[in-house]
Scaffold this active site. Structure first.
Site, PDB file in Angstrom:
ATOM      1  N   GLU A   1       0.867  -1.174   0.000  1.00 15.97           N
ATOM      2  CA  GLU A   1       0.000   0.000   0.000  1.00 15.97           C
ATOM      3  C   GLU A   1       0.903   1.222   0.000  1.00 15.97           C
ATOM      4  O   GLU A   1       1.659   1.439   0.950  1.00 15.97           O
ATOM      5  CB  GLU A   1      -0.860  -0.041   1.270  1.00 15.97           C
ATOM      6  CG  GLU A   1      -2.196   0.650   1.167  1.00 15.97           C
ATOM      7  CD  GLU A   1      -2.909   0.671   2.512  1.00 15.97           C
ATOM      8  OE1 GLU A   1      -3.120   1.770   3.017  1.00 15.97           O
ATOM      9  OE2 GLU A   1      -3.225  -0.399   3.065  1.00 15.97           O
TER      10      GLU A   1
ATOM     11  N   TYR B   1     -11.283  -3.303   3.826  1.00 15.88           N
ATOM     12  CA  TYR B   1     -10.370  -2.816   4.851  1.00 15.88           C
ATOM     13  C   TYR B   1     -11.198  -2.579   6.103  1.00 15.88           C
ATOM     14  O   TYR B   1     -11.996  -1.651   6.156  1.00 15.88           O
ATOM     15  CB  TYR B   1      -9.736  -1.508   4.371  1.00 15.88           C
ATOM     16  CG  TYR B   1      -8.615  -0.931   5.215  1.00 15.88           C
ATOM     17  CD1 TYR B   1      -8.753  -0.743   6.592  1.00 15.88           C
ATOM     18  CD2 TYR B   1      -7.417  -0.533   4.614  1.00 15.88           C
ATOM     19  CE1 TYR B   1      -7.729  -0.193   7.339  1.00 15.88           C
ATOM     20  CE2 TYR B   1      -6.383   0.034   5.367  1.00 15.88           C
ATOM     21  CZ  TYR B   1      -6.546   0.193   6.722  1.00 15.88           C
ATOM     22  OH  TYR B   1      -5.533   0.753   7.465  1.00 15.88           O
TER      23      TYR B   1
ATOM     24  N   ASP C   1      -5.122  10.275   9.845  1.00 17.61           N
ATOM     25  CA  ASP C   1      -3.849   9.695  10.259  1.00 17.61           C
ATOM     26  C   ASP C   1      -3.336  10.255  11.573  1.00 17.61           C
ATOM     27  O   ASP C   1      -3.502  11.436  11.874  1.00 17.61           O
ATOM     28  CB  ASP C   1      -2.795   9.926   9.173  1.00 17.61           C
ATOM     29  CG  ASP C   1      -2.993   8.977   8.006  1.00 17.61           C
ATOM     30  OD1 ASP C   1      -2.943   7.755   8.235  1.00 17.61           O
ATOM     31  OD2 ASP C   1      -3.213   9.453   6.876  1.00 17.61           O
TER      32      ASP C   1
END
Lengths: 267, 403
Positions: free
Chosen positions: A49, A174, A60
């Site tokens: 990835e 995911y 993040d």
């Protein structure tokens, strides 16, 4: 057949789990990043990835925020991230997922993105802030390209929505293991197990777990719960913390080896 | 000018204002936003909720705020008559309280015990800290470290009110980064925390919810103009950072034959990299959950905004403004730091009102328009907040620029 699908099929037939490795494109610089990515593929990574750095990575944690900033400072961009993926592709057959926030993709132009990532040998796009409700234009642009749009599900996702996400997923789903941003530790394995089982039960595609997976112990505990594990901040942190003269590809490869051992040690 | 039937048509059921708006967030927040949307849709139709909101606007925030004819300023400028909507008179010193009362009541209705907020100038942070104190809720305010420095008095106020102010050092240390950090915190604490967004930006339903909570500015102004002046204003002017006071003022007038002007912060000039004019100087893209106009480079990286005013120092704008711009319903124009400071001084000297630096941008644009218009025209400008918080900053600017 898409490399992601091939890989999961092969892994399933040998009863192994996928190790998905996230690394920020251009961290710490283009050339080193390329060497790290290639070495990672040769060290037990099943899906690579590659994260496009973004100025405002709201999903993040600090580790990937700082990596993004580091990469941007060296002039990394969306176009260079595609180039980096293409360079990795020249050397390896590992499936490549390009991870990005939506704005760089939107600004680059959706058709142009679809064309260039396909030409670069990218197998999937994962757009972290693009839920299916907003993904129509990108999905249309990807039509006819052998590039999956990877979808995410979260601990907060309600059952009927999980079904919708799972059915629409391409490549793999995911599954975010915990609340919060990337790189936050302290996973409750029992919680993750319950959630993963519920999602696996309705998902026709492989399910990979991500967020907060950093240790060999995590790998051992979580690998049996899904079809693969996604590790990002734990790898990126190595780049951030290494001394200036360190052999970064080797350090990252060692960490990947540890995680791989943990996953393979699972019953 | 297309003045028919804009009001009530946007957003659509999925939170889009034409091409703009929507919900560009990570999957973890989707459930919270859906819950919020459901709760808001129920609350706004609940007469008891609305009555509670109105009552607090009256008794706590001090509404209606005055509509004030700036006679000496109008005579000095010599042109159209300038009327001020005095949001600086609201409790906590800015229009921000309107929205925060509404969202605070909604948080309480949803059983949330903790609220968070981002703040630039500190006005929204102060308003959130205020309502958290009033409702006995825990409160964390995210504020860029640069703004903590620029807006010291508001930091003190928030702390006095019992809020925890969290300085944000990531990125550029301004409002954009405060919002990034608030979103990151929210995604971790989403189950018991209500995020009170301070402007008509962010993912659906925030832009429409904040607009509906702020439209009291325009509703009052419309009534006051008819009562006090006997006609609607020819032109409405408000400053636009995220754009909540502007949206609140403009919305009730959208179907009326009134011109509208949004004053963006042009910083050191639109021809320099130092400005915060997202519509005038930006391009469409996604940030903080919405498709809208953004300051960004060719590769979609968000660029640093720049303004003397911390409250306008934001590289995006509410998605409804993006639509109103594209429709040609509202004109957006840049006002430089210097023009804003000059307007600030004029209002102090001619009317005895110390406006916020944000509001001074609107005032400068209004003065600029008034000069070119006949005396029988009325310009209504929103003085969105008071300027006490800016005194140190503005004094330093005037000294440095010989003003």
């Amino acid at each position: 057949m898409n490399r992601i699908d091939q890989t999961f099929k092969k892994l399933a037939s040998s009863n192994r789990k996928a190790l998905v490795a996230y690394l920020t494109a251009g961290d710490p610089d283009f050339d080193t990043s390329l060497r790290i990515l290639r070495t990672a593929c040769a060290s037990g990574v099943d899906v690579l990835e590659i994260g496009v750095p973004f100025s405002d990575p709201t999903c993040d944690g600090p580790v990937i925020q700082v990596a993004s900033a580091r990469a941007l400072k060296t002039g990394m961009s969306f176009s260079k991230s595609i180039r980096l993926a293409a360079e990795v592709r020249k050397a390896v057959e590992t499936p490549i997922v390009l991870f990005s926030y939506y704005n760089p993709i939107f600004k680059y132009g959706l058709d142009r993105v679809a064309k260039e990532v396909a030409e670069a040998g990218v197998d999937g796009l994962l757009v972290v802030d693009l839920p299916p409700e907003e993904a129509g234009p990108l999905t249309d642009a990807l039509k006819g390209k052998d590039v999956h749009l990877i979808r995410l599900a979260a601990p907060t996702t309600k059952p009927e929505r999980i079904r919708m996400l799972a059915n629409g997923a391409g490549g793999f789903l995911y599954l975010i293991t915990r609340l919060g941003v990337t790189g936050t530790g302290g996973l409750d394995y029992a919680d993750v197990a319950k959630h993963a089982a519920a999602v696996k039960a309705v998902c026709p595609h492989p399910v990979c777990l991500g967020f907060g997976i950093s240790t060999c112990e995590d790998a051992r505990a979580l690998a049996p719960l899904a079809d693969g594990l996604i590790v990002g901040s734990a790898l990126v942190r190595i780049i951030a913390q290494a001394p200036a003269d360190a052999d970064l590809p080797a350090l990252v490869a060692t960490k990947i080896g540890e995680l791989r051992d943990g996953m393979d040690a699972c019953p | 000018m297309n003045t028919k039937q804009i009001k009530g048509h946007y957003p659509d059921a999925t939170g889009h204002f034409g091409f703009y708006g929507g919900r560009y967030v990570g999957e973890t927040l989707i459930a919270a936003l859906t819950d919020l949307e459901t709760a808001w849709n129920a609350a706004k139709e609940d007469p008891a909720f609305i009555a509670g909101f109105r009552s607090m606007l009256t008794n706590y925030a001090g509404r209606p705020t005055p509509l004030d004819f700036a006679e000496r300023l109008s005579n000095h400028v010599g042109g159209a008559r300038i009327y001020l909507k005095r949001e600086d008179c609201a409790h906590t010193g800015a229009h921000k309280i309107n929205n925060v009362i509404g969202q605070g009541l909604l948080a309480r209705r949803m059983g949330k015990r903790h609220v968070i907020a981002e703040t630039g100038a500190g006005q929204h942070g102060v308003a959130t800290a205020t309502i958290a104190a009033r409702f006995g809720m825990g409160c964390k305010v995210f504020m860029g470290e640069e703004d903590v420095r620029r807006q010291a008095p508001n930091v003190l106020r928030m702390k006095l009110l019992g809020a925890e102010v969290i300085p944000v050092t990531s990125g550029t240390g301004t409002l954009k980064d405060a919002m990034n950090e608030a979103l990151r915190y929210w995604v971790a604490e989403v189950e018991n925390t209500f995020y009170i967004i301070g402007t008509v930006s962010g993912p659906h339903p925030y832009p429409v919810m904040v607009r509906d909570l702020q439209r009291v500015i325009g509703d009052e102004s419309r009534r006051q103009m008819l009562e006090q002046v006997g006609k609607l204003p020819d032109l409405l002017v408000a400053c636009v950072g995220g754009g909540s006071n502007a949206m609140g003022l403009f919305y009730p007038f959208l179907d009326d034959p009134c011109e509208m002007l949004g004053a963006e912060a042009a910083g050191e000039g639109l021809n320099t990299p130092h400005h915060a004019a997202s519509i005038t100087g930006g391009a469409p893209g996604t940030l903080h959950g919405a498709m809208t106009y953004l300051l960004q480079n060719d590769e979609g990286q968000i660029q640093e905004a720049w303004s003397i005013s911390a409250g306008l120092d934001y590289p995006g704008v509410g998605p409804e403004h993006a639509l109103l711009h594209d429709l040609g319903r509202v004109r957006y124009d840049g006002v430089t730091d210097r023009e804003a400071v000059e307007a600030f001084k004029l209002l102090c000297r001619f009317e005895g009102i110390i406006p916020a630096l944000e509001s001074s941008h609107a005032l400068a644009a209004a003065i600029n328009e008034a000069v070119r218009r006949p005396k029988d025209q009325a310009i209504l400008v929103c003085i969105s907040g008071r300027g006490d918080k800016d005194l140190d900053h503005i004094t330093a600017y005037m000294k440095a620029h010989n003003l």
